[in-house]
Write a protein that holds these residues in place. Structure first.
Motif, PDB file in Angstrom:
ATOM      1  N   PRO A 162       0.987  -1.728   0.173  1.00  0.00           N
ATOM      2  CA  PRO A 162       0.026  -0.021   0.126  1.00  0.00           C
ATOM      3  C   PRO A 162       0.482   1.334   0.179  1.00  0.00           C
ATOM      4  N   ALA A 163       2.268   1.032   0.646  1.00  0.00           N
ATOM      5  CA  ALA A 163       3.484   2.240   0.224  1.00  0.00           C
ATOM      6  C   ALA A 163       3.550   3.179  -1.279  1.00  0.00           C
ATOM      7  N   PRO A 164       3.565   4.388  -1.085  1.00  0.00           N
ATOM      8  CA  PRO A 164       3.522   4.887  -2.854  1.00  0.00           C
ATOM      9  C   PRO A 164       5.280   4.607  -3.377  1.00  0.00           C
ATOM     10  N   ALA A 165       4.612   4.684  -4.865  1.00  0.00           N
ATOM     11  CA  ALA A 165       6.128   4.399  -5.235  1.00  0.00           C
ATOM     12  C   ALA A 165       6.893   5.290  -4.949  1.00  0.00           C
ATOM     13  N   THR A 166       8.431   5.228  -5.265  1.00  0.00           N
ATOM     14  CA  THR A 166       9.051   6.641  -5.787  1.00  0.00           C
ATOM     15  C   THR A 166      10.080   6.484  -6.350  1.00  0.00           C
ATOM     16  N   TYR A 167      10.220   7.331  -7.460  1.00  0.00           N
ATOM     17  CA  TYR A 167      11.579   7.578  -8.475  1.00  0.00           C
ATOM     18  C   TYR A 167      12.174   8.889  -8.572  1.00  0.00           C
ATOM     19  N   ASP A 168      13.433   8.779  -8.415  1.00  0.00           N
ATOM     20  CA  ASP A 168      14.292  10.037  -7.625  1.00  0.00           C
ATOM     21  C   ASP A 168      15.350  10.102  -9.095  1.00  0.00           C
ATOM     22  N   VAL A 169      15.304  11.296  -9.601  1.00  0.00           N
ATOM     23  CA  VAL A 169      16.283  11.225 -10.406  1.00  0.00           C
ATOM     24  C   VAL A 169      17.154  12.266 -10.091  1.00  0.00           C
ATOM     25  N   ALA A 170      18.409  12.422 -10.089  1.00  0.00           N
ATOM     26  CA  ALA A 170      19.266  12.032  -9.514  1.00  0.00           C
ATOM     27  C   ALA A 170      20.533  13.946 -10.250  1.00  0.00           C
ATOM     28  N   LEU A 171      20.564  14.701 -11.082  1.00  0.00           N
ATOM     29  CA  LEU A 171      21.501  15.044 -12.346  1.00  0.00           C
ATOM     30  C   LEU A 171      22.061  16.361 -12.532  1.00  0.00           C
ATOM     31  N   THR A 172      23.953  15.912 -12.232  1.00  0.00           N
ATOM     32  CA  THR A 172      24.646  16.831 -12.397  1.00  0.00           C
ATOM     33  C   THR A 172      25.395  17.305 -13.719  1.00  0.00           C
ATOM     34  N   VAL A 173      25.545  18.579 -13.049  1.00  0.00           N
ATOM     35  CA  VAL A 173      25.594  19.395 -14.858  1.00  0.00           C
ATOM     36  C   VAL A 173      27.115  19.797 -14.663  1.00  0.00           C
ATOM     37  N   ALA A 174      28.620  19.513 -14.529  1.00  0.00           N
ATOM     38  CA  ALA A 174      29.837  20.503 -14.357  1.00  0.00           C
ATOM     39  C   ALA A 174      29.947  21.585 -15.409  1.00  0.00           C
ATOM     40  N   GLN A 175      30.842  22.234 -15.189  1.00  0.00           N
ATOM     41  CA  GLN A 175      31.151  23.621 -16.067  1.00  0.00           C
ATOM     42  C   GLN A 175      31.610  22.934 -17.523  1.00  0.00           C
ATOM     43  N   ASP A 176      31.313  23.938 -18.234  1.00  0.00           N
ATOM     44  CA  ASP A 176      30.874  23.399 -19.659  1.00  0.00           C
ATOM     45  C   ASP A 176      30.330  22.546 -20.274  1.00  0.00           C
TER      46      ASP A 176
END
Length: 246
Positions: free
Chosen positions: A82-96
């Motif tokens: 009965p618990a909700p599902a979770t979907y996490d997206v983590a995006l890291t973009v460096a210099q240039d």
């Protein structure tokens, strides 16, 4: 039984030193056009189901260009938990560096409960093209409960923090005239480009059901609603072409 899985990709100028699949999230290097390295998320099983905890992490190093997409729509389904599902997206973009995060639609099926969060960390000279599309219910059915949050920081400072909630578990009014007005497809396109500092975009309406809004930084956000997924994609594709080629 619930699934917990995190898929991870690291892109550099020289290639993909890290490409880790996990659970239902299979990462595949696919053919790309232009200067981009392309990675496609391929669903290896039905997910997310109730109680699942899924995540995708992408780290784009200095000077790299990554195009990250998916092979098919993601369908949130009810599960035994009965618990909700979770979907996490983590995006890291460096210099240039540059990231194009262009997954297929997220479909909220009847009876499902999904909490999705996308967090983006951008360096000052990073570029980002990000598209999110939510389809509320499969053909002819009511949607499940869906909450999405998009948080973007640039050079350590907040650029965008937006939360959307739809379906039977959402606050009242989500389907009213001031929000969706009966539409079942909603999407966002975010473009962050340092060139916008010299040539900022102007706020304007795009067609009958989309609007372009400049943000407090070199960025533009397009928000659109449509009767179905096909028309939503056409709206966002037209906006993307205008922002990137204009």
């Amino acid at each position: 039984m619930s699934v917990e899985a995190t898929a991870r990709v690291v892109a550099t100028r020289d290639g993909l030193p890290v490409l880790e699949s996990a659970g239902p999230l299979a990462l595949r290097r696919t053919r790309a056009a232009g200067p981009y390295t392309r990675v496609t998320v391929v669903g290896a099983m039905s997910a997310p189901l109730g109680g699942d905890r899924l995540a995708v992490e992408a780290d784009v190093h200095e000077g790299a260009k990554l195009h990250l997409d998916s092979a098919a729509a993601t369908v949130a389904l009810p599960g035994r938990s009965p618990a909700p599902a979770t979907y996490d997206v983590a995006l890291t973009v460096a210099q240039d560096a540059e990231l194009r995060w262009l997954p297929e639609q997220l479909i909220s099926a009847r009876g499902s409960d999904l909490r999705m969060r996308t967090r983006v960390e951008l360096a000052a000279t990073a570029r980002l093209v990000l598209r999110e599309e939510q389809i509320l219910g499969r053909h002819g059915e009511e949607p499940g409960t869906l909450t999405t949050r998009l948080t973007v920081h640039r050079a350590g400072r907040p650029l965008l923090d937006q939360e959307l909630s739809f379906g039977p578990g959402a606050p009242g009014g989500w389907d009213g005239g001031a929000v969706l007005a009966g539409h079942r497809a909603v999407g966002q396109l975010l473009v962050v480009d340092p060139d916008f500092e010299k040539n900022p975009v102007e706020s304007r309406q795009l067609g009958e059901s989309a609007v372009l809004t400049p943000l407090a930084g070199p960025a533009a956000l397009v928000t659109a609603v449509a009767p179905d997924a096909l028309r939503l994609r056409r709206l966002l594709d037209a906006a993307r072409c205008e922002l990137l080629d204009g």
